[in-house]
Design an enzyme around this catalytic site. Structure first.
Site, short mmCIF file in Angstrom:
data_model
loop_
_atom_site.label_atom_id
_atom_site.label_comp_id
_atom_site.label_asym_id
_atom_site.label_seq_id
_atom_site.Cartn_x
_atom_site.Cartn_y
_atom_site.Cartn_z
N HIS A 117 0.71 -1.14 0.07
CA HIS A 117 0.04 0.04 -0.06
C HIS A 117 0.79 1.38 0.20
CE1 HIS A 117 -3.75 -2.30 1.19
NE2 HIS A 117 -3.94 -1.95 0.51
N ASN A 129 9.53 -8.63 -14.21
CA ASN A 129 9.19 -9.05 -12.73
C ASN A 129 9.31 -10.48 -12.25
OD1 ASN A 129 8.42 -6.39 -12.97
ND2 ASN A 129 6.23 -6.86 -12.79
N CYS A 162 7.59 -5.45 -20.69
CA CYS A 162 6.39 -4.87 -20.16
C CYS A 162 6.42 -5.09 -18.56
CB CYS A 162 5.03 -5.25 -20.64
SG CYS A 162 5.10 -7.22 -20.29
C1 PEP Z 1 6.20 -9.38 -15.17
O1 PEP Z 1 6.08 -10.55 -14.69
O2 PEP Z 1 7.21 -8.60 -15.46
C2 PEP Z 1 4.87 -8.91 -15.81
C3 PEP Z 1 4.68 -8.06 -16.56
O3 PEP Z 1 3.68 -9.73 -15.40
P1 PEP Z 1 3.06 -9.51 -13.75
O4 PEP Z 1 4.05 -8.40 -13.14
O5 PEP Z 1 1.70 -9.19 -14.16
O6 PEP Z 1 3.34 -10.71 -13.17
#
Ligand code: PEP
Ligand code: MG
Length: 564
Positions: free
Chosen positions: A199, A448, A496
């Site tokens: 948060h 990520n 992304c």
């Molecule tokens: C990622 O894993 O980098 C991604 C864009 O997907 P999420 O963050 O929704 O898992």
């Protein structure tokens, strides 16, 4: 040089490291939220049978008062602040923990002890569940403190109102602490705990103030200490040199002003195009992103539309939601990701099995194996939305690990006249990207999860945040490998994940050869402006430099040396 009285045992200039969440630099004194006077919840004899009913009523009234105050603040706040306050108010009235506390009072515990015990019980349960539930532990403790204060006739604990612009440092911040903050008075946030999705992070993004979470050693910095918070590098410098700190703030302000003037399209200073796109989660977010210079949507996280749903939304309902996003970016590129359910984003209707390791379990595309209709219905809905809006969106599948999975997904998408791609989030997929590209038309790297799985470190863990840093050279090596596969097959490869939201890293990614960068709408201008200030040769030089480093910190430093 002025001799200054030091409030902390840390020597002047000590740099504490954390996870950068919101970019920007601020230099100001530390304030800390007030804590409850130490209460000994075990003290006090058990209640006589005759007093238990009135104690239960006193407890119920205190919990209702706390919830009511939170609801009132929610009504006066806006956007995410209002949502988190309302969510905390709902948690304050949750039947589960209220019932557990009442049971303890019925058995003779005084209300304060009952509240402490019941919340402890739920904290343990939420912690075991992990992921998003574990992040709500701070909210539970916040509710406990407020209810206990109310029971004892004490003022509500929380953030003091500073009389000069200050930096709020805390172990972690509950939504109720942060939601009403005035960004002119609280100019930055730093916490010892918390992840990039806590948060604290959400509120900081909304307030637009620099934020660093999971800062090691922050607890040793008392209120009143002057600190420099750098939300770009994820550092907190304790009692820094005043002139240097002020210069750093001025430079950050100059960069922010330049970013505000950037109007796209994404390109290096010598004209090498790299599309700068937005990550969105629904129509409202897409319309907000359309106000920025984003050239399209690089990631539409569809699962976030349905987190509260018990049953699968109909094809028609889904089509309506997807069409809103397509409409907002009509005529521009939109990449829709199919449901990435599971792990920290469970969907009730996806039918997740009980798993010991959900991040390594049935999530993302793996759900389609046991529940093929879910994927097919969603693709039908996307195709219907495309027809309604007269657009041709790209679709991509999350958590692809094999070329076989990519092939099957591409078949489903192509049969509906949709352009198929897949996310590269699993090292196996990066290693065999070229074979995957035999079946799909594009790749999008989710840094990520790629960091989580490459480094074998939970992305939600504050303790392991250094490992899940996308600057880790091992992660960047896999990005480079994926991009090479795209170049060899002449197919686009974008990023992304959060890496694309870091302006410096975005330039490195451009140097590695990615064709698009997709980031939260708030990050779009910062990324575009930084890219516009570097030549392609500089980006390539920085990319080569990071690939031969041995740590995330060295990789950052190597890129900074080239790109400033
Ligand atoms: C990622 O894993 O980098 C991604 C864009 O997907 P999420 O963050 O929704 O898992
Ligand atoms: Mg992911």
């Amino acid at each position: 040089m002025t001799a200054s009285f030091s409030l902390t045992s840390l020597s002047p200039g000590t740099v504490l490291h954390g996870v950068p969440v919101v970019a920007g630099v601020q230099y100001a004194p530390v304030i800390r939220p007030g804590t409850l006077p130490t209460l000994d919840p075990a003290a006090g004899a058990d209640l006589a049978e005759a007093d238990r009913q009135s104690e239960r009523e006193r407890f119920t009234a205190a919990a209702a008062t706390v919830a009511g105050r939170l609801r009132e603040r929610a009504a006066h706040a806006t956007g995410a602040a209002s949502e988190v306050l309302a969510a905390t108010a709902t948690l304050a009235q949750d039947r589960g923990w209220l019932g557990a506390a009442e049971k303890r009072i019925k058995e003779g515990a005084p209300a304060v002890r009952a509240v402490d015990g019941a919340i402890d019980q739920f904290v343990e349960m939420f912690t075991k569940l992990g992921g998003l539930m574990a992040e709500r532990v701070t909210d539970l403790r916040d509710i406990r403190d407020r209810v206990i204060a109310e029971l004892n006739g004490l003022p509500e604990p929380g953030v003091p109102l500073p009389d000069v612009p200050s930096i709020l440092c805390a172990e972690d911040l509950a939504p109720a602490d942060t939601a009403g903050l005035d960004p002119k008075l609280v100019v930055a946030l730093a916490t010892t705990l918390g992840g990039p999705t806590s948060h604290t992070a959400i509120i900081a993004r909304q307030l637009g103030i620099p934020c660093v979470v999971a800062v090691t050693g922050l607890d040793d910095v008392p209120a009143g200490t002057m600190v420099l918070v750098d939300g770009t590098t994820g550092t907190v410098t304790v009692t820094p040199d005043e002139a240097e700190a002020k210069a750093a703030v001025a430079e950050a302000e100059r960069v922010a002003a330049a970013a505000a003037n950037w109007s796209g399209p994404g390109a290096t200073s010598d004209g090498h195009a790299v599309a700068v796109l937005a990550n969105v989660q629904d129509g409202a977010a897409a319309r907000a992103a359309r106000e920025t210079p984003a050239e399209g949507v690089g990631l539409f996280r569809t699962e976030l539309c349905f987190l509260n749903r018990d049953t699968e939304p109909t094809v028609d309902e889904q089509a309506g939601i997807y069409a809103e996003v397509l409409d907002a970016f009509s005529g521009l590129k939109v990449v829709i990701r199919t449901l990435d359910a599971g792990s920290d984003k469970p969907l009730k209707f996806a039918g997740h099995p009980d798993e010991a390791n959900p991040a390594l379990g049935v999530r993302g595309i793996r759900i389609a194996e046991g529940n093929p209709r879910l994927l097919e219905n969603q693709l039908d809905a996307i195709a219907a939305a495309a027809d309604r809006t007269n657009t041709r969106p790209w679709v991509m599948a999350p958590m692809i690990a094999t070329a076989e999975e990519a092939k099957a997904f591409a078949g489903h998408a192509r049969s509906r006249n949709l352009t198929p791609g897949v996310m590269i989030e699993v090292p196996a997929a990066a290693l065999l990207a070229e074979r995957i590209l035999e079946h799909v038309d594009f790749l999008s790297i989710g840094t990520n999860d790629l960091a989580q799985y490459t480094m074998a470190a939970d992305r939600m863990s504050a303790e392991l945040a250094t490992l899940t840093d996308p600057w880790q050279p091992a992660v960047l090596a896999l990005v480079a490998m994926t991009v090479r596969a795209g170049t060899a097959t002449d197919k686009p490869v974008g990023v992304c994940g959060e890496a694309a939201a870091d302006p410096l890293l975005a330039c490195v990614l451009a140097g590695l050869g990615v064709s698009s960068l997709s980031a939260a709408a708030a990050a779009v201008q910062g990324v575009g402006a930084k890219l516009a200030g570097a030549t392609l040769a500089q980006c390539r030089e920085a990319a080569e430099a990071v690939l031969v480093t041995a740590s995330a910190a060295d990789a950052r430093a190597a890129a900074l040396a080239v790109l400033g």
